[in-house]
Design an enzyme around this catalytic site. Structure first.
Site, PDB file in Angstrom:
ATOM      1  N   HIS A  96       0.799  -1.024   0.130  1.00  0.00           N
ATOM      2  CA  HIS A  96       0.103   0.020   0.043  1.00  0.00           C
ATOM      3  C   HIS A  96       0.873   1.187  -0.111  1.00  0.00           C
ATOM      4  CE1 HIS A  96      -2.690   2.912   1.900  1.00  0.00           C
ATOM      5  NE2 HIS A  96      -3.878   2.213   1.305  1.00  0.00           N
TER       6      HIS A  96
ATOM      7  N   GLN B 159      -4.428  -5.359   6.982  1.00  0.00           N
ATOM      8  CA  GLN B 159      -5.545  -6.217   6.440  1.00  0.00           C
ATOM      9  C   GLN B 159      -5.492  -7.525   7.092  1.00  0.00           C
ATOM     10  OE1 GLN B 159      -7.867  -5.184   4.470  1.00  0.00           O
ATOM     11  NE2 GLN B 159      -7.040  -3.359   3.741  1.00  0.00           N
TER      12      GLN B 159
ATOM     13  N   ASP C 110       3.104  -4.753   8.038  1.00  0.00           N
ATOM     14  CA  ASP C 110       1.845  -4.022   7.803  1.00  0.00           C
ATOM     15  C   ASP C 110       0.801  -5.071   7.983  1.00  0.00           C
ATOM     16  OD1 ASP C 110      -0.384  -2.672   7.061  1.00  0.00           O
ATOM     17  OD2 ASP C 110       0.417  -1.810   5.210  1.00  0.00           O
TER      18      ASP C 110
ATOM     19  N   CYS D  13      -4.436   2.192  -3.975  1.00  0.00           N
ATOM     20  CA  CYS D  13      -3.592   2.936  -3.222  1.00  0.00           C
ATOM     21  C   CYS D  13      -2.335   2.052  -3.327  1.00  0.00           C
ATOM     22  CB  CYS D  13      -3.600   3.167  -1.824  1.00  0.00           C
ATOM     23  SG  CYS D  13      -4.830   4.372  -1.272  1.00  0.00           S
TER      24      CYS D  13
ATOM     25  N   LYS E  80     -10.051  -0.984  10.472  1.00  0.00           N
ATOM     26  CA  LYS E  80     -10.511  -2.294   9.520  1.00  0.00           C
ATOM     27  C   LYS E  80     -10.629  -3.531  10.387  1.00  0.00           C
ATOM     28  CE  LYS E  80      -7.193  -0.131   6.134  1.00  0.00           C
ATOM     29  NZ  LYS E  80      -8.119   0.188   4.989  1.00  0.00           N
TER      30      LYS E  80
HETATM   31  N1  PMP Z   1      -1.683  -0.753   4.738  1.00  0.00           N
HETATM   32  C1  PMP Z   1      -2.613  -1.578   4.159  1.00  0.00           C
HETATM   33  C2  PMP Z   1      -2.560  -2.809   3.569  1.00  0.00           C
HETATM   34  C3  PMP Z   1      -4.147  -0.840   3.882  1.00  0.00           C
HETATM   35  O1  PMP Z   1      -4.837  -1.658   3.244  1.00  0.00           O
HETATM   36  C4  PMP Z   1      -4.356   0.424   4.546  1.00  0.00           C
HETATM   37  C5  PMP Z   1      -5.671   0.907   4.258  1.00  0.00           C
HETATM   38  N2  PMP Z   1      -6.157   0.637   3.058  1.00  0.00           N
HETATM   39  C6  PMP Z   1      -3.144   1.069   5.079  1.00  0.00           C
HETATM   40  C7  PMP Z   1      -2.097   0.485   5.296  1.00  0.00           C
HETATM   41  C8  PMP Z   1      -3.476   2.559   5.620  1.00  0.00           C
HETATM   42  O2  PMP Z   1      -4.453   2.343   6.774  1.00  0.00           O
HETATM   43  P1  PMP Z   1      -5.039   3.736   7.271  1.00  0.00           P
HETATM   44  O3  PMP Z   1      -5.536   4.354   6.132  1.00  0.00           O
HETATM   45  O4  PMP Z   1      -5.927   3.423   8.097  1.00  0.00           O
HETATM   46  O5  PMP Z   1      -3.960   4.484   7.919  1.00  0.00           O
END
Ligand code: PMP
Length: 431
Positions: free
Chosen positions: A124, A204, A201, A368, A228
């Site tokens: 991401h 997910q 990270d 993203c 999430k």
């Molecule tokens: N890492 C991953 C794998 C994500 O899916 C996301 C959110 N789509 C993020 C980081 C960022 O999370 P946040 O927008 O809650 O900061």
């Protein structure tokens, strides 16, 4: 049925989730972007706002002490969830902020000039851009390790890239774009053998597979986000091994994070408060703790098993549609509950917009993950992401709608369209 307890039967009743209960015909297939919040989480937050609303740590009166206790109990609950020490759990605004704190704090101080940061091409943007910014500031090299044709980490490519120069390896536990479950145990083992630190990270993973800090000696850092995992927005978690958090200077300065402030300098509070400047997200921490209780009440492995059966069902149904291309691992064992796909000749944005007309919420765009989209040579994908409140009937409705969308497009545009020109301009706006 009691709205305020997690009923143990899967799929979870829509009545547990106000947005699902209030939108009877909504089919919500975008939980990877943000999950629905159950009543129990809202009740916990409301109880703070209605019964003991006050700031924490400083108040010498009853309701402030109650708020402080609830906030620190939330931290202890998160620590239990990931099997860490509460001092190693820092509340942030989200996963993104947590990654930036690692980059601006620990990595800025402790990765020497000339070293390399390795990230997977699945990441991401929030696990790429902070490292790019750091690399530029500090003269580090950012390198991407590749994936196999079916979207799994290419472990040979990763191993070849590891060297004495590797300072940091940053990897997602689950790809938000493809659903790939990455081989984090082996990545950690190999990284440690090369004396590199590891950032995981788990945005997910937390609500589907968990985010254990004690996995094989543990990643050095783990990040995830409350929204999430059935929790509220505005809160995330930064876990770091104690000695690393002790080593680093704070990134943000202000109240709470100090021990003593003099006109010429300041000294720092102990962990975890050293890394939490200002009034923290109190209600959100209390909500996140309730979300963790909610997950625990149902059982993470039960949730995972149910989601796997749902994902399997969806994959089988989608595979039967000859006009659909599915991305990511073919084997369900290497997947979480996210499926990315495209319909021949129909832009993903059109798929999402037409599904929305039928009350089905999915995500379309680059998710993203622009480097990954470039790697896959697609401008965008449509993505469904499933949670414990989704059902097989919802998948059936989705599949019927996809057939209709394909038929409409092919009637309107003919059979040979590869990319409808009128939607390409929207790509820049894709999230
Ligand atoms: N890492 C991953 C794998 C994500 O899916 C996301 C959110 N789509 C993020 C980081 C960022 O999370 P946040 O927008 O809650 O900061």
């Amino acid at each position: 049925m009691n709205n305020n307890t997690a009923n143990q039967i899967l799929p979870l009743s829509r009545e547990l989730f106000p947005t699902l209960a209030n939108n009877k015909s909504l089919i919500y297939l975008d939980s990877a972007a943000s999950m629905q919040t159950p009543h129990v989480v809202l009740d916990a937050m409301n109880s703070y706002y209605e019964q003991y609303r006050s700031n924490i740590h400083r108040g010498l009166y009853t309701i402030s002490e109650k708020a402080t206790t609830a906030y620190e109990a939330a931290r202890a609950n998160v620590a239990r969830f990931i099997n860490a020490d509460p001092a190693e759990v820092i509340f942030t605004r989200g996963a993104t902020e947590a990654l930036n704190v690692i980059a601006l704090g620990w990595a800025e101080q402790f990765i020497p000039r000339g070293q390399e940061i390795l990230v997977s091409i699945l990441e991401h943007h929030s696990n790429i851009v902070p490292w790019q910014m750091l690399a530029k500031r500090k003269g580090l090299k950012l390198r991407f390790f590749d994936i196999t044709p079916d979207g799994q980490i290419d472990e040979d490519a990763f191993t070849k890239m590891l060297s004495k120069q590797t300072g940091l390896v940053c990897i997602t536990a689950v790809s938000n774009a493809l659903g790939t479950v990455t081989p984090i145990k082996r990545i950690i083992q190999k990284s440690y053998a090369a004396r590199a630190k590891v950032v995981l990270d788990a945005a997910q993973a937390a609500a589907h597979l968990g985010a254990r800090a004690d996995l094989l000696g543990g990643p050095d850092f783990i990040v995830f986000a409350g929204h999430k995992m059935y929790g509220p927005t505005g809160i995330g978690v930064l876990y770091g091994k104690r000695q690393l958090l002790e080593q680093m200077d704070p990134v943000f300065g202000g109240g709470e994070m100090i021990r003593e402030v003099m006109t010429e300098r300041s000294t720092w509070n102990s962990l975890p408060w050293k890394l939490e400047a200002g009034t923290p997200p109190i209600a959100e921490a209390i909500g996140l703790s309730a979300a963790i209780d909610f997950i625990r009440d149902i059982g993470l492995s039960k949730i995972h098993d149910y989601e796997q059966s749902l994902t399997s069902y969806a994959l089988d149904k989608l595979k039967q549609l000859p006009f659909i291309q599915i991305y990511g691992p073919a084997d369900i064992n290497f997947r979480s509950s996210i499926i990315s796909f495209n319909i021949d000749g129909v832009h993903a944005h059109d798929v999402a917009a037409l599904l929305d007309e039928k009350g089905i919420a999915i995500r379309a765009g680059h998710h993203c993950c622009m480097p990954l989209m470039q790697r896959l040579k697609v401008p965008a994908t449509a993505r469904i992401s499933l949670a414990a409140y989704n059902t097989m009937e919802e998948i059936d409705t989705l599949v019927t709608s996809l057939k209709t969308i394909h038929a409409i497009f092919h009637r309107t545009h003919g059979k040979k369209i590869t990319q409808p020109a009128h939607t390409l301009g929207n790509l820049a706006k894709a999230k």
